[in-house]
Design a protein around this motif. Structure first.
Motif, PDB file in Angstrom:
ATOM      1  N   ILE A 124      44.180   0.885  37.329  1.00 46.69           N
ATOM      2  CA  ILE A 124      45.595   0.778  36.976  1.00 46.69           C
ATOM      3  C   ILE A 124      46.288  -0.044  38.058  1.00 46.69           C
ATOM      4  O   ILE A 124      46.294   0.340  39.229  1.00 46.69           O
ATOM      5  N   THR A 125      46.843  -1.189  37.677  1.00 51.15           N
ATOM      6  CA  THR A 125      47.561  -2.038  38.632  1.00 51.15           C
ATOM      7  C   THR A 125      48.921  -2.400  38.050  1.00 51.15           C
ATOM      8  O   THR A 125      49.099  -2.409  36.826  1.00 51.15           O
ATOM      9  N   PRO A 126      49.884  -2.724  38.903  1.00 54.15           N
ATOM     10  CA  PRO A 126      51.213  -3.125  38.407  1.00 54.15           C
ATOM     11  C   PRO A 126      51.149  -4.334  37.470  1.00 54.15           C
ATOM     12  O   PRO A 126      51.891  -4.401  36.486  1.00 54.15           O
ATOM     13  N   GLU A 127      50.254  -5.282  37.769  1.00 56.02           N
ATOM     14  CA  GLU A 127      50.133  -6.481  36.939  1.00 56.02           C
ATOM     15  C   GLU A 127      49.636  -6.125  35.542  1.00 56.02           C
ATOM     16  O   GLU A 127      50.160  -6.622  34.537  1.00 56.02           O
ATOM     17  N   ARG A 128      48.630  -5.258  35.472  1.00 54.18           N
ATOM     18  CA  ARG A 128      48.102  -4.852  34.167  1.00 54.18           C
ATOM     19  C   ARG A 128      49.097  -3.982  33.407  1.00 54.18           C
ATOM     20  O   ARG A 128      49.167  -4.040  32.174  1.00 54.18           O
ATOM     21  N   GLU A 129      49.863  -3.175  34.133  1.00 54.99           N
ATOM     22  CA  GLU A 129      50.842  -2.308  33.476  1.00 54.99           C
ATOM     23  C   GLU A 129      51.972  -3.094  32.812  1.00 54.99           C
ATOM     24  O   GLU A 129      52.702  -2.544  31.983  1.00 54.99           O
ATOM     25  N   LYS A 130      52.100  -4.352  33.159  1.00 52.83           N
ATOM     26  CA  LYS A 130      53.115  -5.194  32.507  1.00 52.83           C
ATOM     27  C   LYS A 130      52.710  -5.553  31.080  1.00 52.83           C
ATOM     28  O   LYS A 130      53.564  -5.839  30.247  1.00 52.83           O
ATOM     29  N   VAL A 131      51.410  -5.527  30.799  1.00 58.04           N
ATOM     30  CA  VAL A 131      50.932  -5.997  29.494  1.00 58.04           C
ATOM     31  C   VAL A 131      50.235  -4.922  28.655  1.00 58.04           C
ATOM     32  O   VAL A 131      50.055  -5.093  27.448  1.00 58.04           O
ATOM     33  N   VAL A 132      49.829  -3.805  29.293  1.00 55.42           N
ATOM     34  CA  VAL A 132      49.228  -2.688  28.549  1.00 55.42           C
ATOM     35  C   VAL A 132      49.794  -1.384  29.103  1.00 55.42           C
ATOM     36  O   VAL A 132      50.398  -1.366  30.177  1.00 55.42           O
ATOM     37  N   ASP A 133      49.600  -0.304  28.367  1.00 53.65           N
ATOM     38  CA  ASP A 133      49.974   1.019  28.855  1.00 53.65           C
ATOM     39  C   ASP A 133      48.708   1.777  29.231  1.00 53.65           C
ATOM     40  O   ASP A 133      47.693   1.694  28.520  1.00 53.65           O
ATOM     41  N   PHE A 134      48.762   2.510  30.334  1.00 55.12           N
ATOM     42  CA  PHE A 134      47.612   3.253  30.826  1.00 55.12           C
ATOM     43  C   PHE A 134      47.791   4.758  30.673  1.00 55.12           C
ATOM     44  O   PHE A 134      48.910   5.273  30.784  1.00 55.12           O
ATOM     45  N   SER A 135      46.665   5.420  30.478  1.00 57.18           N
ATOM     46  CA  SER A 135      46.640   6.885  30.492  1.00 57.18           C
ATOM     47  C   SER A 135      46.833   7.385  31.916  1.00 57.18           C
ATOM     48  O   SER A 135      46.903   6.591  32.867  1.00 57.18           O
ATOM     49  N   ILE A 136      46.873   8.692  32.057  1.00 60.41           N
ATOM     50  CA  ILE A 136      46.830   9.286  33.388  1.00 60.41           C
ATOM     51  C   ILE A 136      45.495   8.902  34.032  1.00 60.41           C
ATOM     52  O   ILE A 136      44.509   8.654  33.330  1.00 60.41           O
ATOM     53  N   PRO A 137      45.420   8.821  35.355  1.00 61.65           N
ATOM     54  CA  PRO A 137      44.153   8.453  36.015  1.00 61.65           C
ATOM     55  C   PRO A 137      43.064   9.498  35.777  1.00 61.65           C
ATOM     56  O   PRO A 137      43.354  10.694  35.685  1.00 61.65           O
ATOM     57  N   TYR A 138      41.834   9.041  35.669  1.00 62.71           N
ATOM     58  CA  TYR A 138      40.718   9.978  35.520  1.00 62.71           C
ATOM     59  C   TYR A 138      39.643   9.779  36.587  1.00 62.71           C
ATOM     60  O   TYR A 138      38.702  10.568  36.660  1.00 62.71           O
ATOM     61  N   TRP A 139      39.785   8.738  37.436  1.00 61.54           N
ATOM     62  CA  TRP A 139      38.791   8.521  38.502  1.00 61.54           C
ATOM     63  C   TRP A 139      39.406   7.709  39.634  1.00 61.54           C
ATOM     64  O   TRP A 139      40.335   6.930  39.399  1.00 61.54           O
ATOM     65  N   THR A 140      38.898   7.911  40.841  1.00 63.49           N
ATOM     66  CA  THR A 140      39.367   7.174  42.010  1.00 63.49           C
ATOM     67  C   THR A 140      38.201   6.417  42.639  1.00 63.49           C
ATOM     68  O   THR A 140      37.081   6.938  42.696  1.00 63.49           O
ATOM     69  N   ALA A 141      38.473   5.191  43.109  1.00 68.98           N
ATOM     70  CA  ALA A 141      37.404   4.370  43.693  1.00 68.98           C
ATOM     71  C   ALA A 141      37.955   3.455  44.779  1.00 68.98           C
ATOM     72  O   ALA A 141      39.175   3.248  44.876  1.00 68.98           O
ATOM     73  N   ASP A 142      37.044   2.911  45.591  1.00 69.19           N
ATOM     74  CA  ASP A 142      37.360   1.887  46.577  1.00 69.19           C
ATOM     75  C   ASP A 142      36.499   0.659  46.257  1.00 69.19           C
ATOM     76  O   ASP A 142      35.794   0.638  45.251  1.00 69.19           O
ATOM     77  N   GLN A 143      36.563  -0.358  47.116  1.00 64.64           N
ATOM     78  CA  GLN A 143      35.714  -1.538  46.965  1.00 64.64           C
ATOM     79  C   GLN A 143      34.604  -1.510  48.016  1.00 64.64           C
ATOM     80  O   GLN A 143      34.859  -1.189  49.178  1.00 64.64           O
ATOM     81  N   ALA A 144      33.395  -1.821  47.602  1.00 64.20           N
ATOM     82  CA  ALA A 144      32.248  -1.796  48.507  1.00 64.20           C
ATOM     83  C   ALA A 144      31.693  -3.202  48.711  1.00 64.20           C
ATOM     84  O   ALA A 144      31.665  -4.008  47.788  1.00 64.20           O
ATOM     85  N   VAL A 145      31.269  -3.479  49.940  1.00 70.29           N
ATOM     86  CA  VAL A 145      30.599  -4.742  50.264  1.00 70.29           C
ATOM     87  C   VAL A 145      29.093  -4.462  50.279  1.00 70.29           C
ATOM     88  O   VAL A 145      28.622  -3.628  51.052  1.00 70.29           O
ATOM     89  N   VAL A 146      28.369  -5.158  49.425  1.00 72.45           N
ATOM     90  CA  VAL A 146      26.937  -4.904  49.237  1.00 72.45           C
ATOM     91  C   VAL A 146      26.131  -6.135  49.649  1.00 72.45           C
ATOM     92  O   VAL A 146      26.502  -7.269  49.332  1.00 72.45           O
ATOM     93  N   VAL A 147      25.024  -5.891  50.365  1.00 72.04           N
ATOM     94  CA  VAL A 147      24.106  -6.965  50.770  1.00 72.04           C
ATOM     95  C   VAL A 147      22.685  -6.570  50.375  1.00 72.04           C
ATOM     96  O   VAL A 147      22.431  -5.430  49.985  1.00 72.04           O
ATOM     97  N   ARG A 148      21.775  -7.524  50.479  1.00 76.51           N
ATOM     98  CA  ARG A 148      20.369  -7.201  50.229  1.00 76.51           C
ATOM     99  C   ARG A 148      19.867  -6.223  51.298  1.00 76.51           C
ATOM    100  O   ARG A 148      20.353  -6.229  52.429  1.00 76.51           O
ATOM    101  N   LYS A 149      18.887  -5.443  50.938  1.00 73.79           N
ATOM    102  CA  LYS A 149      18.406  -4.394  51.836  1.00 73.79           C
ATOM    103  C   LYS A 149      17.813  -4.962  53.119  1.00 73.79           C
ATOM    104  O   LYS A 149      17.882  -4.342  54.185  1.00 73.79           O
ATOM    105  N   ASP A 150      17.237  -6.171  53.045  1.00 74.32           N
ATOM    106  CA  ASP A 150      16.623  -6.779  54.228  1.00 74.32           C
ATOM    107  C   ASP A 150      17.599  -7.668  55.007  1.00 74.32           C
ATOM    108  O   ASP A 150      17.205  -8.359  55.950  1.00 74.32           O
TER     109      ASP A 150
END
Length: 255
Positions: A104-130
């Protein structure tokens, strides 16, 4: 010509056809009530294609099916598309709702309507294991080649906070971004933390940094579709406060 006789004859013919088709007069087949759902099935464990059956499954899919049943729908039709096509499809009336781990972001809320939140997340930086890459701050991404999925909050964040200080490559799906990482075409990928954690268990990759964005996922409906939105919110509240919620979490996240 006796017009009354003609009319009576036509009515009789129609009634006979009705009897022949249904076995009794006035019987009509009830039409199924179908909820058309847009998603982007490259976002495990929220939505993905079952490798055995090819069917689209996941936490979001099971959740929307529970919601649909609660609010009186007979069937759910899942429509898979690229993430950045979801909101345009919703606006165009091609789907009734969107559920796709969508923040849910302010930009998206300008063009669609959102339900109440059902999950919380962050952003992860992922690299190869080696990989020897170490990330301790956003500035450590400077000079790197970064893979993101087009239209996602991860892509938006990297463009805003890293911008021209790195090479940013956009992909139509997270799976394509992951493949680019595994093939050495990018140094890192940035994606939602729940999906990153799932990738770590399935592929030779690791999370080296978490960007605390505190994002909330919601179910999107067309702007102004208050009736459907209220029904979804009520059903969502009931599910999140029932044993079904814990069962969903256990099934798709393991705990």
């Amino acid at each position: 010509m006796n017009r009354n006789l003609v009319v009576v004859g036509l009515i009789t013919a129609v009634l006979l056809l009705a009897v022949g088709a249904s076995g009794c007069v006035g019987t009509q087949s009830t039409q199924e009530k179908v909820l058309v759902v847009g998603t982007s099935a490259d976002f495990p464990p929220f939505e993905y294609k079952d490798p055995k059956t090819g069917n689209i499954t996941g936490f979001d899919i099971s959740l929307i099916k529970l919601i649909a049943k609660k609010i009186g729908y007979d069937k759910v039709k899942i429509v898979d598309m690229n993430f950045d096509s979801l909101i345009p499809a919703l606006q165009a009336g091609k789907v009734d709702v969107v559920i796709a781990g969508m923040t849910i972001t302010p930009e998206r809320e300008k063009v669609v309507d959102f339900s109440i939140p059902y999950w919380t997340a962050d952003q992860a930086v992922v690299v190869r294991k080696d990989s020897n890459i170490q990330i301790n701050s956003i500035k450590d991404l400077y000079g790197k080649t970064i893979g993101v999925e087009t239209g996602t909050t991860g892509a938006i964040y990297i463009k805003k906070h890293v911008g021209k200080n790195a090479t940013i490559k956009e992909y139509s799906t997270y799976v394509a971004a992951l493949e680019a990482l595994l093939n050495g075409q990018v140094d890192v990928i940035v994606l939602d933390s729940p999906v990153a954690n799932m990738f770590v268990h399935k592929y030779p990759v690791k999370v080296v940094y978490t960007i605390k964005t505190n994002e909330h996922y919601g179910i999107a409906v067309r702007k102004g579709n208050t009736k459907l939105l209220n029904e979804i919110n009520q059903a969502l509240k009931e599910i999140m406060n029932s044993p079904q919620w814990e069962q969903l979490i256990k099934e798709y996240f393991g705990s």
